[in-house]
Design an enzyme around this catalytic site. Structure first.
Site, PDB file in Angstrom:
ATOM      1  CD  GLN A  22       3.983  -3.011   4.622  1.00 34.88           C
ATOM      2  OE1 GLN A  22       4.188  -4.061   4.239  1.00 34.88           O
ATOM      3  NE2 GLN A  22       3.794  -2.191   5.410  1.00 34.88           N
ATOM      4  CG  PHE A  23      -2.481   0.452   2.437  1.00 33.84           C
ATOM      5  CD1 PHE A  23      -2.553   1.864   2.530  1.00 33.84           C
ATOM      6  CD2 PHE A  23      -2.596   0.534   3.856  1.00 33.84           C
ATOM      7  CE1 PHE A  23      -2.331   3.578   3.256  1.00 33.84           C
ATOM      8  CE2 PHE A  23      -2.898   1.204   4.382  1.00 33.84           C
ATOM      9  CZ  PHE A  23      -2.942   2.950   4.971  1.00 33.84           C
ATOM     10  CB  THR A  24       1.913   1.823   4.768  1.00 37.72           C
ATOM     11  OG1 THR A  24       2.422   0.308   4.693  1.00 37.72           O
ATOM     12  CG2 THR A  24       1.031   1.174   5.333  1.00 37.72           C
TER      13      THR A  24
END
Length: 149
Positions: A78-80
């Protein structure tokens, strides 16, 4: 490198209508890889996730790890988690690692957890995923390899 770790009774990931990973008792781990992360960051997160004592023992104290309780891990990239919201209202993801680097670290995270004899299920890197979970507690722990928090 950042991780959001949740103690779950069950969790699953669905991509395009198909379940790609599911666990019963264990951990839901959302993993964010930042620009500049190294093997040292990875080792820190793997050690913390696999050894995190957030399951209750017979006395009701959080004193057992996912390994101790025979649990499993559902790992989702999850890059966020690398988003920066300090300026303005729209997050900046400039500090997130490039996809090829992030995917390599994500795969290494999964492999390292499996090397510790933990069952690990996964999402699909860069896919739109629907994540469902039942958070037991609720217990949610934030980890940051730079020890920002």
């Amino acid at each position: 490198m950042r991780a959001v770790v949740q103690r779950v009774d069950r969790a699953s990931v669905t991509v395009d209508g198909a379940v790609t990973g599911a666990v019963e008792k264990g951990l839901m781990v959302l993993l964010g890889v930042a620009e500049g992360d190294t093997e040292k960051d990875l080792a820190y997160i793997v050690d913390k996730v696999c050894g995190l004592r957030i399951f209750e023992d017979e006395a009701g104290k959080m004193n057992l790890s996912v390994q101790d309780v025979g649990g499993a891990i559902l790992a989702v990239s999850q890059f966020t988690l690398c988003g920066d919201c300090r300026k303005g209202k729209r997050p900046s993801f400039d500090k997130a690692a490039k996809p090829d680097i992030a995917n390599a670290y994500y795969e290494d995270f999964v492999a390292a957890c499996r090397a510790k004899d933990l069952p690990v299920e996964t999402g699909v890197f860069r896919a739109h995923m629907l994540v469902e979970l039942v958070n037991n507690g609720p217990v949610t722990i934030l980890l940051d390899s730079t020890k920002l928090f």
